[in-house]
Design an enzyme around this catalytic site. Structure first.
Site, PDB file in Angstrom:
ATOM      1  N   GLY A  78      -1.052   6.315   0.291  1.00 47.38           N
ATOM      2  CA  GLY A  78      -1.582   7.458   1.257  1.00 47.38           C
ATOM      3  C   GLY A  78      -0.550   9.306   0.476  1.00 47.38           C
TER       4      GLY A  78
ATOM      5  N   ARG B 267      33.061   9.699  -8.211  1.00 50.95           N
ATOM      6  CA  ARG B 267      31.312   9.559  -8.780  1.00 50.95           C
ATOM      7  C   ARG B 267      30.666   8.664 -10.291  1.00 50.95           C
ATOM      8  NH1 ARG B 267      30.976  14.691 -11.924  1.00 50.95           N
ATOM      9  NH2 ARG B 267      29.139  14.323 -12.421  1.00 50.95           N
TER      10      ARG B 267
ATOM     11  N   TYR C  48       3.382  -2.619   4.036  1.00 50.46           N
ATOM     12  CA  TYR C  48       2.795  -1.097   3.887  1.00 50.46           C
ATOM     13  C   TYR C  48       3.991  -0.633   3.101  1.00 50.46           C
ATOM     14  CZ  TYR C  48      -1.337  -1.115   7.148  1.00 50.46           C
ATOM     15  OH  TYR C  48      -2.094  -1.167   7.664  1.00 50.46           O
TER      16      TYR C  48
ATOM     17  N   LEU D 244       0.551  -0.995   0.500  1.00 51.93           N
ATOM     18  CA  LEU D 244      -0.120   0.151   0.031  1.00 51.93           C
ATOM     19  C   LEU D 244       0.646   1.105  -0.133  1.00 51.93           C
ATOM     20  CD1 LEU D 244      -3.680  -0.798   2.711  1.00 51.93           C
ATOM     21  CD2 LEU D 244      -2.379  -1.385   0.330  1.00 51.93           C
TER      22      LEU D 244
ATOM     23  N   ARG E  78       1.597  15.201   6.659  1.00 52.20           N
ATOM     24  CA  ARG E  78       2.517  15.341   7.859  1.00 52.20           C
ATOM     25  C   ARG E  78       3.933  15.612   7.168  1.00 52.20           C
ATOM     26  NH1 ARG E  78       2.261  12.277  12.960  1.00 52.20           N
ATOM     27  NH2 ARG E  78       0.618  10.511  10.947  1.00 52.20           N
TER      28      ARG E  78
ATOM     29  N   LYS F  70      34.509  10.444 -12.350  1.00 55.70           N
ATOM     30  CA  LYS F  70      33.287   9.893 -12.517  1.00 55.70           C
ATOM     31  C   LYS F  70      33.658   9.173 -14.158  1.00 55.70           C
ATOM     32  CE  LYS F  70      31.240  11.565 -16.540  1.00 55.70           C
ATOM     33  NZ  LYS F  70      30.507  13.072 -17.014  1.00 55.70           N
TER      34      LYS F  70
ATOM     35  N   TYR G 246      34.093  18.290 -21.454  1.00 59.67           N
ATOM     36  CA  TYR G 246      32.268  18.615 -22.511  1.00 59.67           C
ATOM     37  C   TYR G 246      33.198  20.066 -23.210  1.00 59.67           C
ATOM     38  CZ  TYR G 246      27.884  20.405 -21.514  1.00 59.67           C
ATOM     39  OH  TYR G 246      26.477  20.894 -21.506  1.00 59.67           O
TER      40      TYR G 246
HETATM   41  C1  UD1 Z   1      -2.757   1.933   9.974  1.00 59.37           C
HETATM   42  C2  UD1 Z   1      -3.650   0.932  10.965  1.00 59.37           C
HETATM   43  C3  UD1 Z   1      -3.322   1.176  12.381  1.00 59.37           C
HETATM   44  C4  UD1 Z   1      -1.992  -0.040  12.475  1.00 59.37           C
HETATM   45  C5  UD1 Z   1      -1.185   1.182  11.859  1.00 59.37           C
HETATM   46  C6  UD1 Z   1       0.585   0.951  12.394  1.00 59.37           C
HETATM   47  C7  UD1 Z   1      -5.877   1.025   9.211  1.00 59.37           C
HETATM   48  C8  UD1 Z   1      -7.252   1.358   9.367  1.00 59.37           C
HETATM   49  N1  UD1 Z   1      -4.924   1.638  10.301  1.00 59.37           N
HETATM   50  O1  UD1 Z   1      -2.973   2.659  10.316  1.00 59.37           O
HETATM   51  O2  UD1 Z   1      -3.981   0.206  12.569  1.00 59.37           O
HETATM   52  O3  UD1 Z   1      -1.626   0.440  13.807  1.00 59.37           O
HETATM   53  O4  UD1 Z   1      -1.778   1.485  10.571  1.00 59.37           O
HETATM   54  O5  UD1 Z   1       0.973   2.399  10.934  1.00 59.37           O
HETATM   55  O6  UD1 Z   1      -5.505   0.291   8.524  1.00 59.37           O
HETATM   56  N2  UD1 Z   1      -3.530   3.345   2.422  1.00 59.37           N
HETATM   57  C9  UD1 Z   1      -3.731   3.490   0.995  1.00 59.37           C
HETATM   58  N3  UD1 Z   1      -5.151   3.862   0.701  1.00 59.37           N
HETATM   59  C10 UD1 Z   1      -5.431   4.592   1.563  1.00 59.37           C
HETATM   60  C11 UD1 Z   1      -5.052   4.748   3.241  1.00 59.37           C
HETATM   61  C12 UD1 Z   1      -3.910   4.314   3.172  1.00 59.37           C
HETATM   62  O7  UD1 Z   1      -2.786   3.417   0.116  1.00 59.37           O
HETATM   63  O8  UD1 Z   1      -6.781   5.009   1.073  1.00 59.37           O
HETATM   64  C13 UD1 Z   1      -1.675   3.675   2.440  1.00 59.37           C
HETATM   65  C14 UD1 Z   1      -0.865   4.385   3.444  1.00 59.37           C
HETATM   66  O9  UD1 Z   1      -0.474   5.361   2.263  1.00 59.37           O
HETATM   67  C15 UD1 Z   1       0.042   3.830   4.635  1.00 59.37           C
HETATM   68  C16 UD1 Z   1      -0.430   3.142   4.516  1.00 59.37           C
HETATM   69  O10 UD1 Z   1      -1.769   2.288   3.603  1.00 59.37           O
HETATM   70  O11 UD1 Z   1       0.672   3.024   3.492  1.00 59.37           O
HETATM   71  C17 UD1 Z   1      -1.036   2.871   5.837  1.00 59.37           C
HETATM   72  O12 UD1 Z   1      -1.531   4.052   6.263  1.00 59.37           O
HETATM   73  P1  UD1 Z   1      -2.272   5.118   7.183  1.00 59.37           P
HETATM   74  O13 UD1 Z   1      -2.844   6.178   6.785  1.00 59.37           O
HETATM   75  O14 UD1 Z   1      -0.556   5.619   7.369  1.00 59.37           O
HETATM   76  O15 UD1 Z   1      -2.414   4.407   8.378  1.00 59.37           O
HETATM   77  P2  UD1 Z   1      -2.581   4.248   9.931  1.00 59.37           P
HETATM   78  O16 UD1 Z   1      -3.770   5.458  10.414  1.00 59.37           O
HETATM   79  O17 UD1 Z   1      -0.764   4.669  10.164  1.00 59.37           O
END
Ligand code: UD1
Ligand code: CA
Length: 450
Positions: free
Chosen positions: A11, A315, A103, A8, A15, A333, A369
Site C-alpha cells: 500500500g 557513534r 500487515y 502485506l 495519508r 566513532k 579524515y
Molecule cells: C483492512 C481490512 C479491515 C481491517 C483493517 C485493520 C480489508 C479489505 N480490510 O482495512 O477489515 O479492519 O485492515 O487495519 O482487508 N495492501 C496491499 N495491497 C493492496 C491493499 C492493501 O499490500 O492491494 C496492504 C497495505 O499496504 C496494508 C494492508 O494491506 O499493509 C492493509 O491495507 P489497508 O488499505 O490499510 O486496509 P484497511 O482499509 O485498513
C-alpha cells in the site's frame, strides 16, 4: 505445523503524505515492516513472503537486510488485500502448511497472539484475529454466531446494525495454504471500493462448510498506522512499554519519559540512565554503567562500570571496555576504548583504539579524515595525551608515551617517548602593557571622531 508468513506491504499509505513507503516509516528507529517481521519470527516460518508495491525496491531491501531469505512478491497494482495475498502464490509454490497473513503497518503484534492463532487454527480451517475496538471507526466488523465467525463486513458496506458491532477485524489470519488460495480465487470485487477484500474469504469459507473462528487480542496489538499522527502515537506507546520493561528488569531511569529508546536497545541491570538520553539503533549496555544526561548513543557497546556523559555522543563502532570514562562534549566513532581509559573533555576520537588506563587530554582530536580517506589512530596503554593534541592519522602512540599540550602528531611516537611539536614560546617584557595602551588610544580617537 510448518508455517509461512505473508506480509502485506504494497500500500501507498496516502495519508502519510510521504515519499517514503508507509511500512518503512520507523517506530523506535526501526521500520514498521521490521517490527512486523520480528513479531512473525516467533513462528519460525519456513518461508516469509513480503508483498511489495509502492516503493517496492526500497521495501525489498529493508526486508532482506532483516531476513536474507525473505521472498518478495510484487503487486504492481493495489487491487485489494485478497489480490495482495494472491501475489504470494508463486513464492509459496510447493509449500505445505499454514499461511499466516500479517500487515506491514501493524507493528505491535505480540508473539503470544500469533502462537494462539496457530493453536486455534489446528482445530479450525480458518482463523481471523479480531479485537474489541474502543472506537470501531472504519474497521471491518466481525459478525459472530457463537464460536463461529460468519463473515466480515467492511465499514463502507456495513448496515447500521453491523456498524454497532465492536469486535473488529485486525486483518490478520491463519489458514492452510491450499485452502487459502482456493478461497482467494473465489473473492470478487463487487463492493463499495471495487477492491478484492481478503476478509471476504470468511463468508466464502462458511459457504463451503469450513469452520471459521476468531481469536481476539487487545487493541494495542493491532493498532494500524495510517498517518503521521498514528506513527507518533505508536512511537509513544512503544516508548512507554520499552521503558516499563527496562524498569522491571532493574534499570534505573531517573526521568523515564525523557529517555528515548530504539527497538533493539539492551541495558543491563543496575545501570543508571540520567534524563534526556537518546538511544539510536544497535546499543548494548552492560550492568552497572552510568549514562549521564543529554547523551546520544548509537551502534555502540558500553561495558560494566563505564560512565558516559553528560553530553557525550557515542557513534557506531564505539566499544567501551569496563570502567572507562567518556566525558562531556566527547564524540567517539569506530573507537575501541580499553579498560579504565579516560576521554573526559571536548574530544573527537574516531577510527581509533585507545589502550588501557590511557588518559586523553581535553580537546584532543584524531584527525582521521584527509578529505578523501579515513585513517586509523592507535594509542597504547598508559599513554598520557596532552590537552589539545592533534593526532594526524594514520599514526600511533606506543605504550607509556606522552604528548605535550598542543602537539600536532604526524609521526609515530615510540613507547615511553615524549612528543612535542609546537612552536617555542617567547615572552616580550612590557609588550602587553604597550599594546593595551596603543589600542585604548585608538579606541578613544575613534569615539571622538564619531
Ligand atoms: C483492512 C481490512 C479491515 C481491517 C483493517 C485493520 C480489508 C479489505 N480490510 O482495512 O477489515 O479492519 O485492515 O487495519 O482487508 N495492501 C496491499 N495491497 C493492496 C491493499 C492493501 O499490500 O492491494 C496492504 C497495505 O499496504 C496494508 C494492508 O494491506 O499493509 C492493509 O491495507 P489497508 O488499505 O490499510 O486496509 P484497511 O482499509 O485498513
Ligand atoms: Ca490500514
Amino acid at each position: 505445523m510448518t508455517t509461512a508468513l505473508v506480509i502485506l506491504a504494497a500500500g501507498k499509505g496516502t495519508r502519510m503524505n510521504s515519499d517514503t513507503p508507509k511500512v518503512l516509516h520507523p517506530i523506535a528507529q526501526t521500520p514498521m515492516l521490521v517490527h512486523t517481521m520480528r513479531a512473525g519470527a516467533v513462528l519460525s516460518p519456513a518461508r516469509t513472503v513480503i508483498v511489495t508495491g509502492h516503493g517496492s525496491e526500497a521495501v525489498a531491501k529493508v526486508a532482506q537486510v532483516e531476513d536474507e531469505n525473505a521472498q518478495i512478491a510484487v503487486q504492481d497494482e493495489q487491487l485489494g488485500t485478497a489480490h495482495a495475498v494472491a501475489q504470494a502464490r508463486d513464492a509459496l509454490n510447493g509449500f505445505e502448511g499454514d499461511v499466516v497473513v500479517l500487515y506491514g503497518d501493524t507493528p505491535f503484534l505480540q508473539p503470544e497472539t500469533l502462537e494462539k492463532m496457530i493453536e486455534v487454527r489446528a482445530k479450525n480451517d480458518l482463523v481471523i484475529l479480531g479485537f474489541e475496538a474502543a472506537d470501531p471507526a472504519r474497521y471491518g466488523r466481525l459478525v459472530m454466531n457463537g464460536e463461529n465467525l460468519e463473515r466480515i463486513v467492511e465499514y463502507k458496506d456495513a448496515s447500521d446494525e453491523e456498524r454497532a458491532i465492536t469486535l473488529c477485524n485486525s486483518g490478520l489470519l491463519a489458514c492452510d495454504a491450499q485452502t487459502l488460495f482456493a478461497l482467494i480465487d473465489a473473492v470478487g470485487n463487487d463492493n463499495a471500493s471495487g477492491e478484492y477484500y481478503l476478509p471476504d474469504v470468511v463468508e466464502i469459507a462458511r459457504n463451503r462448510g469450513l469452520s471459521v473462528t476468531a481469536v481476539a487480542c487487545d487493541e494495542a496489538q493491532t493498532l494500524g498506522v495510517n498517518s503521521r499522527a498514528d506513527l507518533a502515537a505508536a512511537d509513544t506507546i512503544f516508548q512507554s512499554r520499552a521503558r516499563a520493561e527496562l524498569l522491571n528488569s532493574g534499570v534505573t531511569l531517573m526521568a523515564p519519559e525523557t529517555v528515548y529508546l530504539a527497538a533493539d536497545t539492551v541495558i543491563g541491570r543496575d545501570t543508571v540512565i540520567e534524563p534526556n538520553v537518546v538511544f539510536g539503533p544497535g546499543v548494548t549496555i552492560e550492568s552497572g554503567a552510568t549514562i549521564r544526561a543529554f547523551s546520544h548513543l548509537e551502534g555502540c557497546h558500553v561495558s560494566r562500570g563505564a560512565v558516559v556523559g553528560p553530553y557525550a555522543r557515542l557513534r557506531p563502532g564505539t566499544e567501551l571496555a569496563e570502567n572507562t570514562r567518556i566525558g562531556n562534549f566527547v564524540e567517539t566513532k569506530n573507537a575501541q576504548i580499553a579498560e579504565g581509559a579516560k576521554v573526559n573533555h571536548l574530544s573527537y576520537i574516531g577510527d581509533a583504539s585507545v589502550g588501557a588506563a590511557t588518559n586523553i587530554g581535553a580537546g584532543t582530536i584524531t584527525c582521521n579524515y584527509d578529505g578523501v580517506m579515513k585513517h586509523q589512530t592507535t594509542i597504547g596503554e598508559n599513554v598520557f595525551v596532552g590537552s589539545n593534541t592533534m593526532l594526524v592519522a594514520p599514526v600511533s602512540l606506543g605504550d607509556g608515551a606522552m604528548t605535550a599540550t598542543g602537539t600536532v602528531v604526524t609521526r609515530d611516537v615510540e613507547p615511553d617517548a615524549l612528543a612535542v611539536a609546537r612552536s617555542k614560546q617567547e615572552n616580550k617584557p612590557g609588550y602587553a602593557r604597550k599594546l593595551f595602551e596603543m589600542l585604548m588610544a585608538k579606541k578613544a580617537r575613534r569615539n571622538k571622531g564619531a
